[in-house]
Design a protein around this motif. Sequence first.
Motif, PDB file in Angstrom:
ATOM      1  N   MET A   1       0.850  -1.200   0.000  1.00 33.70           N
ATOM      2  CA  MET A   1       0.000   0.000   0.000  1.00 33.70           C
ATOM      3  C   MET A   1       0.887   1.252   0.000  1.00 33.70           C
ATOM      4  N   LEU A   2       0.462   2.249  -0.744  1.00 30.09           N
ATOM      5  CA  LEU A   2       1.221   3.497  -0.851  1.00 30.09           C
ATOM      6  C   LEU A   2       0.288   4.689  -0.666  1.00 30.09           C
ATOM      7  N   ARG A  27       6.666   5.689   7.380  1.00 27.09           N
ATOM      8  CA  ARG A  27       6.978   4.444   6.675  1.00 27.09           C
ATOM      9  C   ARG A  27       6.198   3.265   7.247  1.00 27.09           C
ATOM     10  N   GLU A  28       6.059   3.255   8.552  1.00 29.06           N
ATOM     11  CA  GLU A  28       5.325   2.162   9.208  1.00 29.06           C
ATOM     12  C   GLU A  28       3.852   2.168   8.823  1.00 29.06           C
ATOM     13  N   ILE A 224      -3.092   8.016   7.852  1.00 25.48           N
ATOM     14  CA  ILE A 224      -3.769   6.720   7.809  1.00 25.48           C
ATOM     15  C   ILE A 224      -5.202   6.830   8.328  1.00 25.48           C
ATOM     16  N   TYR A 225      -5.421   7.715   9.308  1.00 26.96           N
ATOM     17  CA  TYR A 225      -6.759   7.883   9.882  1.00 26.96           C
ATOM     18  C   TYR A 225      -7.686   8.652   8.934  1.00 26.96           C
ATOM     19  N   ALA A 242      -5.994   4.375  -0.927  1.00 26.12           N
ATOM     20  CA  ALA A 242      -4.565   4.673  -1.068  1.00 26.12           C
ATOM     21  C   ALA A 242      -4.160   4.693  -2.534  1.00 26.12           C
ATOM     22  N   THR A 243      -4.568   3.682  -3.274  1.00 27.36           N
ATOM     23  CA  THR A 243      -4.194   3.577  -4.684  1.00 27.36           C
ATOM     24  C   THR A 243      -4.763   4.731  -5.497  1.00 27.36           C
ATOM     25  N   THR A 244      -6.053   5.003  -5.311  1.00 31.17           N
ATOM     26  CA  THR A 244      -6.708   6.042  -6.108  1.00 31.17           C
ATOM     27  C   THR A 244      -6.170   7.426  -5.794  1.00 31.17           C
TER      28      THR A 244
END
Length: 255
Positions: A1-2, A27-28, A224-225, A242-244
């Motif tokens: 995931m990015l 990074r985590e 992330i939240y 994440a991808t979009t």
Amino acid sequence: MLLTDTHTHLYYETDNTKLDGLIQRCRENSIHRLFLPNVDATSVPKVYALTEAYPDMCFPMLGLHPCDVKAGWEQELDEIKSFHNQHKIYAIGEIGIDLYWDKTTLDIQIQAFRKQIAWAKLLKLPIVIHCRDAFDQVFEVLQQEQGEDLRGIFHCFTGTVEQAEQVVALGFYLGIGGVVTYKNSGLDKVVEQVDLKHIVLETDSPYLTPVPYRGKPNESSYLIYVAQKVADLHQTDLETVATTTTENSKKVFGV
């Protein structure tokens, strides 16, 4: 995931040990792309220093923040421009209009906004817009300047569905941050009606900290939240968001 944080002032942290911790937590949490807007001339070296320390993660922008548009702003902007050839930049920002703190500078804020839009067009770069209590004024300028060479992000978008539609119609992306996690912000109702293809994610750290850390300093790892909240609103998974949104950021910044 990015994941991509399209707007963070991570360089405000000057303690290298703490900075390393901020980067490691990114990074985590799969946040590997950080876009850094300066605010004035003095902040440019800090942006560049962080970019040089973490070249695989950090991407600089240049601009004069509307709250720093004061008497002598032309000279300050010229100084900011002088940094351009020292490092590749990916956007002009953050720029725009802020009427929350000072309404008396509206005229020169508009002048500075237009001048920086012209700079972005010259360099063929996107703009990252700061807009606070000034949507009508910002939008009027954008309508007058619109064209194929005008694109970018409405940073920290907190407007209505109608305003979101206006932004999208101009070809801009909506920068969604921690406010979407606030219970009474109303932004959740807007975001759930906006297609993910028009959204990028941001933190604006150290400001606008998302739930569950609201009230504490924000950091890019907390993206992330924001991403999870957007996923919940769109009834999809974190990976899809994440991808979009990262692909959207690549379309904006070209990297």
